[in-house]
Write a protein that holds these residues in place. Structure first.
Motif, PDB file in Angstrom:
ATOM      1  N   ASP A 207      40.707  36.243  49.099  1.00 57.16           N
ATOM      2  CA  ASP A 207      41.154  36.302  50.488  1.00 57.16           C
ATOM      3  C   ASP A 207      40.807  35.022  51.238  1.00 57.16           C
ATOM      4  O   ASP A 207      41.626  34.499  52.003  1.00 57.16           O
ATOM      5  CB  ASP A 207      40.512  37.504  51.180  1.00 57.16           C
ATOM      6  N   PHE A 208      39.604  34.512  51.003  1.00 55.48           N
ATOM      7  CA  PHE A 208      39.195  33.293  51.697  1.00 55.48           C
ATOM      8  C   PHE A 208      40.073  32.115  51.284  1.00 55.48           C
ATOM      9  O   PHE A 208      40.412  31.268  52.111  1.00 55.48           O
ATOM     10  CB  PHE A 208      37.724  32.994  51.413  1.00 55.48           C
ATOM     11  N   CYS A 209      40.454  32.059  50.017  1.00 53.99           N
ATOM     12  CA  CYS A 209      41.347  30.989  49.567  1.00 53.99           C
ATOM     13  C   CYS A 209      42.720  31.114  50.227  1.00 53.99           C
ATOM     14  O   CYS A 209      43.365  30.098  50.527  1.00 53.99           O
ATOM     15  CB  CYS A 209      41.473  31.000  48.046  1.00 53.99           C
ATOM     16  N   GLU A 210      43.169  32.343  50.485  1.00 56.61           N
ATOM     17  CA  GLU A 210      44.412  32.515  51.224  1.00 56.61           C
ATOM     18  C   GLU A 210      44.277  31.965  52.641  1.00 56.61           C
ATOM     19  O   GLU A 210      45.203  31.358  53.173  1.00 56.61           O
ATOM     20  CB  GLU A 210      44.795  33.997  51.269  1.00 56.61           C
ATOM     21  N   VAL A 211      43.118  32.198  53.259  1.00 52.42           N
ATOM     22  CA  VAL A 211      42.872  31.658  54.600  1.00 52.42           C
ATOM     23  C   VAL A 211      42.980  30.133  54.574  1.00 52.42           C
ATOM     24  O   VAL A 211      43.519  29.509  55.506  1.00 52.42           O
ATOM     25  CB  VAL A 211      41.488  32.097  55.117  1.00 52.42           C
ATOM     26  N   LEU A 212      42.497  29.521  53.488  1.00 60.37           N
ATOM     27  CA  LEU A 212      42.540  28.062  53.349  1.00 60.37           C
ATOM     28  C   LEU A 212      43.884  27.562  52.810  1.00 60.37           C
ATOM     29  O   LEU A 212      44.038  26.362  52.581  1.00 60.37           O
ATOM     30  CB  LEU A 212      41.429  27.582  52.419  1.00 60.37           C
ATOM     31  N   ASP A 213      44.818  28.490  52.603  1.00 62.23           N
ATOM     32  CA  ASP A 213      46.141  28.145  52.074  1.00 62.23           C
ATOM     33  C   ASP A 213      46.044  27.544  50.677  1.00 62.23           C
ATOM     34  O   ASP A 213      46.713  26.567  50.347  1.00 62.23           O
ATOM     35  CB  ASP A 213      46.868  27.176  53.022  1.00 62.23           C
ATOM     36  N   LEU A 214      45.184  28.151  49.848  1.00 64.15           N
ATOM     37  CA  LEU A 214      45.024  27.732  48.457  1.00 64.15           C
ATOM     38  C   LEU A 214      45.592  28.803  47.539  1.00 64.15           C
ATOM     39  O   LEU A 214      45.367  29.990  47.759  1.00 64.15           O
ATOM     40  CB  LEU A 214      43.545  27.522  48.113  1.00 64.15           C
ATOM     41  N   ASP A 215      46.296  28.367  46.515  1.00 62.98           N
ATOM     42  CA  ASP A 215      46.820  29.287  45.520  1.00 62.98           C
ATOM     43  C   ASP A 215      45.773  29.421  44.415  1.00 62.98           C
ATOM     44  O   ASP A 215      45.662  28.564  43.541  1.00 62.98           O
ATOM     45  CB  ASP A 215      48.141  28.768  44.950  1.00 62.98           C
ATOM     46  N   LEU A 216      45.019  30.507  44.466  1.00 62.59           N
ATOM     47  CA  LEU A 216      43.927  30.700  43.513  1.00 62.59           C
ATOM     48  C   LEU A 216      44.395  31.633  42.407  1.00 62.59           C
ATOM     49  O   LEU A 216      44.269  32.851  42.506  1.00 62.59           O
ATOM     50  CB  LEU A 216      42.693  31.260  44.215  1.00 62.59           C
ATOM     51  N   ASN A 217      44.934  31.064  41.354  1.00 58.67           N
ATOM     52  CA  ASN A 217      45.383  31.838  40.198  1.00 58.67           C
ATOM     53  C   ASN A 217      44.223  31.944  39.213  1.00 58.67           C
ATOM     54  O   ASN A 217      43.789  30.935  38.652  1.00 58.67           O
ATOM     55  CB  ASN A 217      46.582  31.158  39.532  1.00 58.67           C
ATOM     56  N   PRO A 218      43.697  33.147  38.991  1.00 59.26           N
ATOM     57  CA  PRO A 218      42.522  33.275  38.113  1.00 59.26           C
ATOM     58  C   PRO A 218      42.806  32.884  36.669  1.00 59.26           C
ATOM     59  O   PRO A 218      41.879  32.630  35.907  1.00 59.26           O
ATOM     60  CB  PRO A 218      42.164  34.760  38.221  1.00 59.26           C
ATOM     61  N   ASP A 219      44.080  32.831  36.287  1.00 62.19           N
ATOM     62  CA  ASP A 219      44.437  32.467  34.916  1.00 62.19           C
ATOM     63  C   ASP A 219      44.709  30.973  34.760  1.00 62.19           C
ATOM     64  O   ASP A 219      44.956  30.497  33.648  1.00 62.19           O
ATOM     65  CB  ASP A 219      45.668  33.258  34.466  1.00 62.19           C
ATOM     66  N   SER A 220      44.661  30.258  35.870  1.00 61.95           N
ATOM     67  CA  SER A 220      44.924  28.820  35.825  1.00 61.95           C
ATOM     68  C   SER A 220      43.658  28.059  35.446  1.00 61.95           C
ATOM     69  O   SER A 220      42.540  28.471  35.766  1.00 61.95           O
ATOM     70  CB  SER A 220      45.426  28.339  37.186  1.00 61.95           C
ATOM     71  N   GLU A 221      43.840  26.936  34.776  1.00 69.67           N
ATOM     72  CA  GLU A 221      42.701  26.078  34.427  1.00 69.67           C
ATOM     73  C   GLU A 221      42.394  25.078  35.540  1.00 69.67           C
ATOM     74  O   GLU A 221      41.497  24.249  35.396  1.00 69.67           O
ATOM     75  CB  GLU A 221      42.998  25.326  33.123  1.00 69.67           C
ATOM     76  N   GLU A 222      43.117  25.176  36.634  1.00 64.65           N
ATOM     77  CA  GLU A 222      42.924  24.243  37.742  1.00 64.65           C
ATOM     78  C   GLU A 222      41.581  24.454  38.424  1.00 64.65           C
ATOM     79  O   GLU A 222      40.959  23.505  38.905  1.00 64.65           O
ATOM     80  CB  GLU A 222      44.057  24.411  38.758  1.00 64.65           C
ATOM     81  N   TRP A 223      41.120  25.719  38.449  1.00 62.30           N
ATOM     82  CA  TRP A 223      39.917  26.045  39.194  1.00 62.30           C
ATOM     83  C   TRP A 223      38.833  26.592  38.283  1.00 62.30           C
ATOM     84  O   TRP A 223      39.122  27.236  37.278  1.00 62.30           O
ATOM     85  CB  TRP A 223      40.222  27.100  40.270  1.00 62.30           C
ATOM     86  N   ARG A 224      37.605  26.352  38.656  1.00 63.15           N
ATOM     87  CA  ARG A 224      36.455  26.950  37.986  1.00 63.15           C
ATOM     88  C   ARG A 224      36.054  28.200  38.770  1.00 63.15           C
ATOM     89  O   ARG A 224      35.581  28.115  39.898  1.00 63.15           O
ATOM     90  CB  ARG A 224      35.292  25.959  37.923  1.00 63.15           C
ATOM     91  N   ILE A 225      36.290  29.346  38.158  1.00 58.41           N
ATOM     92  CA  ILE A 225      36.001  30.615  38.811  1.00 58.41           C
ATOM     93  C   ILE A 225      34.971  31.349  37.971  1.00 58.41           C
ATOM     94  O   ILE A 225      35.247  31.755  36.839  1.00 58.41           O
ATOM     95  CB  ILE A 225      37.261  31.476  38.968  1.00 58.41           C
ATOM     96  N   GLY A 226      33.783  31.521  38.500  1.00 56.86           N
ATOM     97  CA  GLY A 226      32.732  32.219  37.769  1.00 56.86           C
ATOM     98  C   GLY A 226      32.806  33.714  37.996  1.00 56.86           C
ATOM     99  O   GLY A 226      33.685  34.225  38.696  1.00 56.86           O
ATOM    100  N   GLY A 227      31.877  34.435  37.418  1.00 51.65           N
ATOM    101  CA  GLY A 227      31.782  35.872  37.628  1.00 51.65           C
ATOM    102  C   GLY A 227      31.101  36.171  38.949  1.00 51.65           C
ATOM    103  O   GLY A 227      30.820  35.283  39.757  1.00 51.65           O
ATOM    104  N   GLN A 228      30.847  37.445  39.174  1.00 52.30           N
ATOM    105  CA  GLN A 228      30.188  37.859  40.399  1.00 52.30           C
ATOM    106  C   GLN A 228      28.750  37.345  40.434  1.00 52.30           C
ATOM    107  O   GLN A 228      28.095  37.211  39.402  1.00 52.30           O
ATOM    108  CB  GLN A 228      30.185  39.381  40.513  1.00 52.30           C
ATOM    109  N   VAL A 229      28.295  37.044  41.623  1.00 52.10           N
ATOM    110  CA  VAL A 229      26.914  36.605  41.802  1.00 52.10           C
ATOM    111  C   VAL A 229      26.233  37.516  42.823  1.00 52.10           C
ATOM    112  O   VAL A 229      26.879  38.127  43.670  1.00 52.10           O
ATOM    113  CB  VAL A 229      26.844  35.134  42.266  1.00 52.10           C
ATOM    114  N   ASN A 230      24.897  37.581  42.727  1.00 53.42           N
ATOM    115  CA  ASN A 230      24.108  38.403  43.645  1.00 53.42           C
ATOM    116  C   ASN A 230      24.599  39.854  43.643  1.00 53.42           C
ATOM    117  O   ASN A 230      24.765  40.479  44.688  1.00 53.42           O
ATOM    118  CB  ASN A 230      24.163  37.827  45.064  1.00 53.42           C
ATOM    119  N   THR A 231      24.859  40.369  42.442  1.00 51.35           N
ATOM    120  CA  THR A 231      25.403  41.716  42.304  1.00 51.35           C
ATOM    121  C   THR A 231      24.338  42.773  42.571  1.00 51.35           C
ATOM    122  O   THR A 231      23.134  42.510  42.511  1.00 51.35           O
ATOM    123  CB  THR A 231      25.960  41.925  40.878  1.00 51.35           C
TER     124      THR A 231
END
Length: 317
Positions: A207-231
């Protein structure tokens, strides 16, 4: 150049947002988004401490080694100068992002927010304050795992009762948060988002990436997306941490090792309070939550309806 300020609130995915921004700062910079390192590493703690008078939040002051008012004054001047230098070196950026849940929790007074605005929010074309709203009972139940990580040595019921004092009202009162920041920045510049409505695959981060007008595709290699933190840590893991904290046998290094083990092996829902205490805590915020839902989520009161303990839900049938 625009400014987006992300202020939390408690247990709404802030750590995931901050880790993403930190891990992808170079890629974001190529897209015209600056995450200023001059304000802190991952969490922009420097902006928070510069906005407070010396003597407030001394636990955080010790983290950055501020020991007296003179140190604090020099720290404030240096932080502002470094921030301004970083902005001047980034004239092609379209957006600056400041993120720290401490902006919500450690700036409880309007004058603190005004100081933050005066120091770090001048000369931008547009400013927006992003805040995620979550039911208070859900916040505090999830927060219990966090305080256990830090050495808290009392049961959940005691933790909840201790947070029912008037001193903690600004921390949990969502209307108070909105009003405090809206009075300083203008209500029209607040972006108020319901945590419950953004619980998809990427949750608050997506949602925050949508606010920033970023296309955050979790299957793309463009971004480094880790798992959940502070669970959240499950009941067994919480009991383990509670017992070890009560013994006082763990130093900080060993506690981090135990916490890491619990996060790996004991993730899940933690303890829940008895129904009477759950109702008593949540009812403190009924009026202010009604105002929030009517103002920002009309027709969706469920966005601020907590996850009641099972016995409460059964009693409502």
């Amino acid at each position: 150049m625009n400014l987006t300020v992300h202020i939390g609130t408690t247990k709404t995915g802030s750590s995931s947002i901050q880790r993403f921004l930190n891990c992808n700062s170079d890629q974001l910079r190529m897209k015209g988004i600056l995450v200023p390192s001059s304000l802190g590493n991952i969490i922009h703690l420097n902006a928070v401490m510069a906005s407070l008078p010396f003597g407030e939040s001394m636990d955080l002051a010790r983290v950055i080694k501020l020991t007296d008012a003179r140190d604090h004054l020099a720290f404030r001047r240096n932080t502002i100068a470094a921030f301004q230098k970083e902005l001047a070196a980034s004239p092609d950026c379209r957006e600056v992002v400041i993120t720290a849940e401490y902006l919500h929790s450690r700036l409880p007074l309007r004058q603190h927010v005004q100081t933050f605005r005066d120091l770090f929010c001048r000369d931008f074309d547009k400013i927006r304050i992003v805040v995620y709203m979550r039911p208070q009972l859900d916040q505090i139940v999830s927060l219990y795992s966090t305080v256990l990580r830090s050495g808290y040595a009392r049961p959940l019921n005691h933790f909840i009762r201790s947070r029912m004092s008037p001193a903690f009202r600004p921390y949990f009162d969502l209307r108070d948060v909105i009003t405090r920041w809206g009075d300083v920045f203008g209500a029209e510049n607040l972006v108020v988002r319901p945590y419950k409505a953004v619980s998809g695959k990427l949750g608050t981060l997506g949602d925050f990436c949508e606010v920033l007008d970023l296309d955050l595709n979790p299957d793309s290699e463009e971004w480094r997306i880790g798992g959940q933190v502070n669970t959240s840590i499950n009941v067994a893991g919480q009991e383990l941490l509670l017992l070890l904290n009560q013994t006082g046998a763990l130093d900080a290094a060993h506690r981090r090792q135990v916490v890491k083990w619990a996060e790996l092996h004991c993730t899940g829902h933690g303890a829940t309070p008895p129904p009477k205490l759950a109702r008593a805590f949540q009812s403190q915020f009924d009026e202010s939550n009604h105002w929030v839902t009517e103002t920002y989520f009309p027709g969706h009161p469920e966005y601020l309806e907590p996850r009641w303990p099972e016995r409460v839900r059964e009693g409502a049938r």
